[in-house]
Design a protein around this motif. Structure first.
Motif, short mmCIF file in Angstrom:
data_model
loop_
_atom_site.label_atom_id
_atom_site.label_comp_id
_atom_site.label_asym_id
_atom_site.label_seq_id
_atom_site.Cartn_x
_atom_site.Cartn_y
_atom_site.Cartn_z
N UNK A 225 4.88 35.69 -75.15
CA UNK A 225 5.23 36.63 -74.08
C UNK A 225 6.75 36.70 -73.90
N UNK A 226 7.39 35.55 -73.81
CA UNK A 226 8.83 35.50 -73.57
C UNK A 226 9.63 36.13 -74.71
N UNK A 227 9.25 35.83 -75.94
CA UNK A 227 9.99 36.35 -77.09
C UNK A 227 9.85 37.87 -77.18
N UNK A 228 8.62 38.38 -77.05
CA UNK A 228 8.43 39.82 -77.16
C UNK A 228 9.11 40.56 -76.01
N UNK A 229 9.04 40.00 -74.81
CA UNK A 229 9.69 40.64 -73.66
C UNK A 229 11.20 40.63 -73.79
N UNK B 54 -1.64 42.43 -72.29
CA UNK B 54 -0.40 42.21 -71.56
C UNK B 54 0.80 42.86 -72.23
N UNK B 55 0.90 42.74 -73.55
CA UNK B 55 2.01 43.36 -74.28
C UNK B 55 1.88 44.88 -74.25
N UNK B 56 0.65 45.38 -74.31
CA UNK B 56 0.42 46.82 -74.22
C UNK B 56 0.95 47.35 -72.88
#
Length: 112
Positions: free
Chosen positions: A34-38, A69-71
């Motif tokens: 989550x942190x890396x993609x955000x 969540x990423x979507x």
């Protein structure tokens, strides 16, 4: 070189972030994802996150949650996500969860 069953790798390709998922997508492997993609998306470096399932053999409900969540996160930024190299077993899980109604499965070579 032996890689961990939880190892995730990231590659930026133009305005896409390719996330090469590990053999098992579960609570252990998703920590940090989550942190890396955000961080990539928030800095405006990517407009699309492509999740590459080429190595993935197992995924639990945590993996479904990560995708949703990423979507939602990328959609709020005006971006998108896509899936690539999804095997039959994982494809069945994603169909049952209804993921393909909102996230496309690409016929795309991620260079793996």
């Amino acid at each position: 070189m032996t890689e961990s069953m939880y190892e995730i790798s990231y590659e930026k390709d133009r305005d896409a972030l390719i996330v090469r998922l590990p053999r098992e997508v579960d609570h252990h492997s998703s920590q940090g994802l989550k942190e890396v993609t955000e961080s990539y998306a928030a800095m405006g470096q990517v407009r699309c996150i492509v999740f590459d399932f080429a190595r993935t053999e197992f995924m639990d409900s945590t993996g479904i949650g990560i995708l949703l969540g990423r979507y939602k996160f990328m959609r709020a930024l005006g971006g998108t996500i896509a899936l690539a190299n999804v095997s039959g077993r994982i494809q069945r899980i994603l169909k049952i969860a209804g993921i393909y109604r909102i996230i496309p499965n690409l016929e795309w070579d991620t260079g793996q």
